[in-house]
Design a protein around this motif. Structure first.
Motif, PDB file in Angstrom:
ATOM      1  N   LYS A 243      64.043 -68.031-132.769  1.00  0.00           N
ATOM      2  CA  LYS A 243      63.047 -68.326-131.634  1.00  0.00           C
ATOM      3  C   LYS A 243      61.881 -68.522-131.921  1.00  0.00           C
ATOM      4  N   GLN A 244      61.202 -67.738-132.674  1.00  0.00           N
ATOM      5  CA  GLN A 244      59.772 -68.202-133.180  1.00  0.00           C
ATOM      6  C   GLN A 244      59.744 -69.502-133.607  1.00  0.00           C
ATOM      7  N   LEU A 245      60.480 -69.915-134.617  1.00  0.00           N
ATOM      8  CA  LEU A 245      60.497 -71.195-135.202  1.00  0.00           C
ATOM      9  C   LEU A 245      60.637 -72.288-134.078  1.00  0.00           C
ATOM     10  N   LEU A 246      61.634 -71.998-133.345  1.00  0.00           N
ATOM     11  CA  LEU A 246      61.801 -73.282-132.065  1.00  0.00           C
ATOM     12  C   LEU A 246      60.578 -73.046-131.091  1.00  0.00           C
ATOM     13  N   ASP A 247      59.786 -71.930-130.928  1.00  0.00           N
ATOM     14  CA  ASP A 247      58.729 -72.073-130.140  1.00  0.00           C
ATOM     15  C   ASP A 247      57.494 -72.682-130.673  1.00  0.00           C
ATOM     16  N   TRP A 248      57.549 -72.568-131.945  1.00  0.00           N
ATOM     17  CA  TRP A 248      56.571 -73.103-132.629  1.00  0.00           C
ATOM     18  C   TRP A 248      56.643 -74.773-132.584  1.00  0.00           C
ATOM     19  N   ALA A 249      58.083 -74.951-132.895  1.00  0.00           N
ATOM     20  CA  ALA A 249      58.164 -76.561-132.896  1.00  0.00           C
ATOM     21  C   ALA A 249      58.073 -77.253-131.379  1.00  0.00           C
ATOM     22  N   ASP A 250      58.232 -76.475-130.529  1.00  0.00           N
ATOM     23  CA  ASP A 250      58.225 -76.829-128.951  1.00  0.00           C
ATOM     24  C   ASP A 250      56.671 -77.081-128.628  1.00  0.00           C
ATOM     25  N   ALA A 251      55.921 -75.693-129.010  1.00  0.00           N
ATOM     26  CA  ALA A 251      54.394 -76.177-128.811  1.00  0.00           C
ATOM     27  C   ALA A 251      53.792 -77.327-129.554  1.00  0.00           C
ATOM     28  N   HIS A 252      54.388 -77.713-130.867  1.00  0.00           N
ATOM     29  CA  HIS A 252      53.731 -78.672-131.361  1.00  0.00           C
ATOM     30  C   HIS A 252      54.400 -80.024-131.061  1.00  0.00           C
ATOM     31  N   ARG A 253      55.438 -79.854-130.497  1.00  0.00           N
ATOM     32  CA  ARG A 253      56.065 -81.240-129.876  1.00  0.00           C
ATOM     33  C   ARG A 253      56.748 -81.827-131.084  1.00  0.00           C
TER      34      ARG A 253
ATOM     35  N   PRO B 279      58.617 -83.621-140.330  1.00  0.00           N
ATOM     36  CA  PRO B 279      57.934 -85.134-140.162  1.00  0.00           C
ATOM     37  C   PRO B 279      56.740 -84.937-141.089  1.00  0.00           C
ATOM     38  N   PRO B 280      56.311 -85.973-141.826  1.00  0.00           N
ATOM     39  CA  PRO B 280      55.123 -86.235-142.557  1.00  0.00           C
ATOM     40  C   PRO B 280      53.583 -85.630-141.816  1.00  0.00           C
ATOM     41  N   ASP B 281      53.521 -86.214-140.648  1.00  0.00           N
ATOM     42  CA  ASP B 281      52.368 -85.839-140.011  1.00  0.00           C
ATOM     43  C   ASP B 281      52.425 -84.483-139.318  1.00  0.00           C
ATOM     44  N   ALA B 282      53.294 -83.461-139.662  1.00  0.00           N
ATOM     45  CA  ALA B 282      53.432 -82.245-138.925  1.00  0.00           C
ATOM     46  C   ALA B 282      52.361 -81.197-139.335  1.00  0.00           C
ATOM     47  N   PRO B 283      51.904 -80.134-138.799  1.00  0.00           N
ATOM     48  CA  PRO B 283      50.953 -79.383-139.033  1.00  0.00           C
ATOM     49  C   PRO B 283      51.611 -78.234-140.113  1.00  0.00           C
TER      50      PRO B 283
END
Lengths: 239, 298
Positions: B261-271, B231-235
């Motif tokens: 897994k790393q990508l999914l963990d990153w996305a999860d951490a940043h919601r 999304p536009p406001d994502a880090p």
């Protein structure tokens, strides 16, 4: 070999074009020569008529049909199909030409039989046998060779014509004019010595030793034709 | 060469005039294997196959099939079934006559009815081959190849022109033969068939092997791909992500499971919800394309 020959016989009788070329046309030509035998006998002799009958069947029933059949089988990859089995090349080739050869032999036997019945039989029937057999083997081998330069059954109508007409022309030349002049040339041509053998066998009167000597160029042509066939025949279509 | 080697090709060269179609090719096929010989157009696989089948003589090198020269038809062919790329049947013979003729010439015992049943051509037994469709001719070709259950089966483009039911039926028969110990050499342009069915694959390009091995060995040469949009406001996305158009990203990886897994963990951490997330392992098509483009060399 027999399964291939059996399959070939079935195909031969299911293909009207080949059937007309190999069966009907030579019979029609033979009927013409037998019907007008007295006219042709005055031009040459009854032996000449017999020689033309033999070479007409050899040229059309055997030679031209061999060229057409082998070209067709190669073009549709039937030869490759057969070569993907355990059959050897010699077996395949023998199986393919066996029905054509058998039909031509039966034809020549029947036609010469009719000719003998209406015009009088040969003076020396035994001498006829090697002359006819050698002629047929030569024409068969030349058919295999010509098939090597023939791309399709349609193309066979062009490639088979020169030799078909050529041997009949040689038979007519030798049969009508005899070998009193230009004997070496006439006997060296394909079918020339064989024609003289057939004429001698039918008319009689020639010394047996002279006739047997004619077997030398006749058989030499068989060897030459087989050698040419083994060099020229192709199993695969040109790509 | 092991005692189980069915095909042994060593230093094969095939030349046509000045053109070297096959260059110093070596490979073995073991008993019971399904070996797929694949290649780009003009790669030399048809020349290779023709030599191995015994249809063509090698310019140099040695080829042994079932312990004999493939040119020794009387020794090899009774044990080998060949499905040619083009039918080569006489249009004037019936299906049953064609099967019987070729079957008898293989030197193996079988029944015409059985093999026609395998390819669902029993109802066409008395039909002339000239009246069959292209797919039916392929099935007839397959029927003659499997006549007498050969020890070694060559399948050259076996499913070209076949409908899905006929393909399934053909592969079921091949599987049955393999369970009985038949070795299969396959060439095909349908890469998914090779990927699904081959034990090993040889990938040819310009007369030689560029890769040879199992599907996983071949695909290991190229990275798998993970794709997603943010999304536009994502880090900023995790390291290794390569920006595409419209905030789309791609990660090329040889460690698909770990990096996903790393990508999914990153996305999860940043919601963050990853739009259009896809993770695809390397396919044979990708390897094939890379070979065609000369980005993989032998």
């Amino acid at each position: 070999m027999l399964p291939i020959a059996q399959g070939e016989l079935v195909q031969l009788f299911r293909n009207r074009a080949v059937l007309v070329t190999s069966l009907l046309m030579p019979v029609a030509v033979a009927a013409f020569f037998i019907g007008y035998r007295d006219v042709f006998a005055t031009i040459g002799s009854l032996g000449y008529v017999a020689a033309v009958l033999v070479f007409t069947i050899a040229a059309f029933s055997l030679y031209a049909t061999t060229v057409t059949t082998l070209a067709a089988r190669r073009q549709n990859l039937f030869l490759k199909r057969l070569r993907s089995t355990a059959a050897s090349d010699a077996t395949i080739l023998a199986g393919l030409v066996l029905p054509i050869s058998a039909i031509a032999l039966v034809q020549v036997g029947l036609i010469l039989g009719v000719f003998a019945a209406v015009g009088g039989g040969p003076a020396d029937a035994v001498l006829l046998v090697p002359a006819i057999l050698a002629t047929f083997v030569m024409m068969l081998a030349l058919g295999v060779a010509t098939a090597g330069v023939t791309n399709s059954p349609e193309h066979a109508q062009v490639t088979a014509l020169p030799l078909s007409l050529g041997v009949i022309a040689v038979a007519s030349w030798v049969g009508i004019t005899g070998t009193e002049s230009l004997a070496p040339l006439k006997r060296a041509l394909p079918g020339g010595a064989a024609t003289e053998l057939v004429v001698d066998a039918w008319n009689g009167g020639a010394p047996l030793t002279d006739s047997l000597l004619l077997l030398v160029p006749t058989l030499a042509w068989v060897v030459v034709a087989v050698a040419i066939a083994s060099r020229m025949f192709r199993w695969e279509p040109r790509t | 060469m092991s005692t189980n080697t069915v095909i042994d090709v060593d230093g094969l060269d095939v030349t046509y005039g000045d053109f070297r179609a096959v260059k110093d090719l070596s490979f073995q096929v073991e008993q019971g294997e399904l070996y797929a010989l694949l290649g780009t157009n003009g790669a030399g696989k048809t020349s290779t196959l023709e030599v191995v089948e015994g249809h063509r003589e090698a310019t140099s090198g040695t080829v042994r099939v079932l312990g004999s020269s493939p040119r020794d038809r009387s020794a090899v062919r009774p044990r080998v079934g060949i499905m040619l790329q083009e039918s080569g049947f006489s249009a004037d013979l019936t299906v049953a006559e064609s099967t019987r003729l070729v079957g008898r010439l293989t030197g193996r015992e079988d029944s015409v009815e059985r093999v026609l049943g395998l390819v669902d051509l029993t109802h066409h037994a008395d039909t002339r081959v000239g009246q069959l469709s292209g797919g039916e001719k392929r099935r007839l070709d397959f029927a003659t190849a499997v006549y007498g259950s050969p020890e070694l089966l060559f399948l050259d483009e076996p499913t070209t022109g076949l409908d899905i039911q006929s393909r399934d039926s053909l592969w079921a028969t091949v599987q049955q033969l393999r369970e009985e110990g038949t070795t299969v050499v396959l060439t095909t342009h349908y890469l998914e068939e090779a990927q699904q069915r081959a034990d090993r694959i040889g990938l040819m390009h310009r007369g030689t092997f560029r890769r040879q091995g199992t599907v996983s060995e071949l695909t290991r040469a190229l990275p798998a791909a993970i794709q997603f949009s943010l999304p536009p406001d994502a880090p900023a996305p995790p390291t290794g992500s390569v920006a595409q158009a419209d905030r789309s990203y791609a990660i090329e990886t040889f460690e698909l499971q770990r990096d996903l897994k790393q990508l999914l963990d990153w996305a999860d951490a940043h919601r963050i919800e990853l739009d259009g997330l896809s993770a695809a392992p390397t396919r044979l098509d990708d390897v094939f394309r890379a070979i065609g483009a000369d980005s993989i060399t032998s």
